[in-house]
Design a protein around this motif. Structure first.
Motif, PDB file in Angstrom:
ATOM      1  N   GLY A  79     -47.761  41.177  28.855  1.00 59.49           N
ATOM      2  CA  GLY A  79     -46.591  41.892  28.356  1.00 59.49           C
ATOM      3  C   GLY A  79     -46.338  41.683  26.876  1.00 59.49           C
ATOM      4  N   THR A  80     -45.198  42.176  26.433  1.00 60.58           N
ATOM      5  CA  THR A  80     -44.746  41.993  25.057  1.00 60.58           C
ATOM      6  C   THR A  80     -43.934  40.708  25.013  1.00 60.58           C
ATOM      7  N   VAL A 162     -41.600  49.408  25.460  1.00 58.22           N
ATOM      8  CA  VAL A 162     -41.981  48.002  25.594  1.00 58.22           C
ATOM      9  C   VAL A 162     -40.701  47.181  25.664  1.00 58.22           C
TER      10      VAL A 162
END
Length: 539
Positions: A79-80, A162
């Protein structure tokens, strides 16, 4: 097997490993090669808050490769995220450091830049989502405390977002975070992040790519999947002149992207007919598929970054997973390179040398002239350059090799490693910062002084306009239709050309669902209306 490029020597490095599609099987390695004739002390450290705390002292011996394998827990989480997973490597004298960014059947490799060459402006490279939870990514590692990093998200597509620290960002937003040394920011997205701009208040290391993808497949053949990754050169390292090369044993051709760092950048490829492209904004990019066995000279009026992607292909000749590398500009050519080979396994190892034709006789591999090898030399049209490709055979494992020119002339050098469903292609050096003059095109040393200056067509085409004889908003029907998903028009076109019975194709812009490339064969039938599609005959 691993073919270790020469890279750029230094005594201080920072790096991190991006999230892999198979995180708990990470087998990444760090390779360290002294540049001198003496042993080198190597210190590898992490933050005390890292998932696996490292404070290791190694001794690297000259003429050999020292290998360090971090635990999988140092891979950046999915993920971010902001994470404490960076590594710092300090050495007592200059070394070259390279990374094998690996998972099971999921490998790429690249040289690591010393901190002295890091910058504050980067543009990401990536590709589109093609495999499960795979993502395009950019990974930033702070080299100093109190580093403010911004990532503009204008490349997000199709409503993609995001999320960082429970805050959701869309294509109109900019992520801004403050990092301390060895903290990392990873941005992952289902969208292709190529052209995403990154700025930092202090130098950072930037890594980018796609963590599980294929580029295109050919009818009747299998596909290979892999992640693609490389360290990005800062904008100050970009160039204006390039020799596009095809990697050996690759029937599908090589895939190139030209990324603009400044608005209103003009690019010319000396193809026949000439291809001229205008990129309006910084971060715009142009895609070009280079046919197997061909070589093309390209130049631009402002510095660009050229991304070299060896595509997926598992046909009759040895193919490989896609590999992503940064093509070194001709302005960055050197007179010597050092790299290390490992001849184990069924891998094929190649070195491509780009040099003036009149000077090819002076290129040596170790103490032997390259002309004594079975080298296939090919001209680069409209220049006095030639490209020679050497297959490295009968080498001891981890043998240190030197490419040099006896009279000190500069030449470009890139390496390729290939086997079925495995590939790596990369430059032997990232070079150095360039003097950037946006208003004047300096003729590089490798290009003959009497050569003509850059020529632009009267009406430079946009990337979407280089295909002729097309009929828009229709689909052609045919007796036989093969359906594919491709992310770019050029991939669909190449598949049709390579298919012995294909005489035309229908194409629509890529979306996350559905086939968008239809290869036509057999008896042609009628046209049907289809908004957004186009039909093109290759006959």
């Amino acid at each position: 097997m691993f073919l270790l490029p020469g890279g750029t020597a230094g005594d201080s490095f920072v790096l991190a490993f991006p999230q892999s599609i198979f995180p708990r099987n990470m087998t990444s390695k760090i390779f360290i090669v002294p540049q001198g004739a003496s042993s080198v002390d190597v210190t590898i450290t992490t933050l005390p808050t890292a998932p696996d705390v490292i404070n290791t002292l190694l001794t690297a011996q000259p003429g050999d490769v020292t290998t360090f394998t971090p635990k999988y827990t140092l891979e950046t989480p999915v993920g971010t995220v902001v994470a404490d997973v960076g590594l710092r490597i300090l050495t007592s004298s200059p070394v070259v450091i390279n990374v094998e960014d690996a998972g099971p059947s999921n490998t790429d490799a690249f040289p690591v830049m010393p901190t002295s060459l890091l910058g504050t402006e980067y543009f990401a490279v990536g590709f589109s989502k093609t495999y499960g939870l795979s993502a395009s990514f950019i990974l930033l590692v702070a080299s100093q405390d109190e580093t403010e990093v911004t990532v503009a998200l204008n490349k997000l597509q199709n409503g993609d977002t995001v999320t960082l620290n429970d805050v959701t960002y869309d294509r109109h937003d900019v992520i801004t975070v403050r990092l301390n040394a060895l903290q990392v920011l990873q941005v992952q997205a289902m969208s292709d992040l190529t052209g995403t701009k990154v700025t930092a208040s202090k130098p950072v290391a930037a890594f980018s790519g796609q963590n599980r993808t294929y580029i295109y497949g050919l009818p009747g053949t299998g596909l290979c999947w892999s992640h693609m990754s490389d360290q990005l050169p800062p904008r100050t390292h970009w160039g204006r002149s390039f020799a596009l090369i095809t990697s050996p044993r690759q029937e599908a051709g090589d895939y190139y992207r030209f990324v603009a760092g400044w608005a209103n950048t003009n690019i010319v490829l000396r193809t026949s007919p000439e291809t001229a492209v205008h990129l309006t904004r910084a971060g715009d990019f142009f895609e070009y598929v280079l046919e197997n066995g061909t070589f093309v000279y390209a130049e631009s009026d402002k510095p660009v970054m050229v991304v070299w992607i060896t595509p997926s292909f598992a046909g009759e000749a040895p193919g490989g997973d896609p590999s992503l590398g940064i093509l070194a500009p001709l302005e960055q050519a050197e007179s010597s390179y050092v790299f290390v080979s490992d001849a184990a396994g069924n891998y094929k190892q190649f070195v491509a040398v780009t040099v003036k034709g009149a000077e090819k006789g002076g290129v040596q591999l170790n103490s032997d002239y390259l002309l004594s090898y079975n080298v296939a030399w090919s001209p680069v049209p409209e220049t006095d350059l030639v490209v020679g490709i050497v297959e490295l055979q009968d080498l001891d494992q981890r043998q240190v090799l030197t490419l040099s020119h006896v009279t000190g002339h500069v030449f470009g050098a890139h390496v390729s490693v290939r086997t079925r469903c495995e590939a790596r292609s990369m430059p032997l050096t990232y070079g150095r910062p360039m003097e950037i003059n946006q208003t004047a095109h300096k003729t590089p040393e490798l290009i003959p002084a009497q050569d003509v200056p850059m020529r632009l067509s009267k009406s430079p085409a946009k990337a979407s306009e280089i295909y002729g004889n097309k009929i828009v908003d229709v689909r052609k029907t045919a007796e036989n239709v093969n359906y594919f998903v491709t992310r770019v028009h050029s991939a669909c076109a190449v598949m049709c050309v390579r298919h012995a019975t294909c005489w035309g194709y229908n194409y629509a812009p890529y979306t996350t669902t559905g086939n968008n490339c239809e290869l036509l064969s057999g008896t042609g039938l009628g046209m049907v209306p289809a908004d957004g599609w186009l039909y093109l005959s290759i006959l």
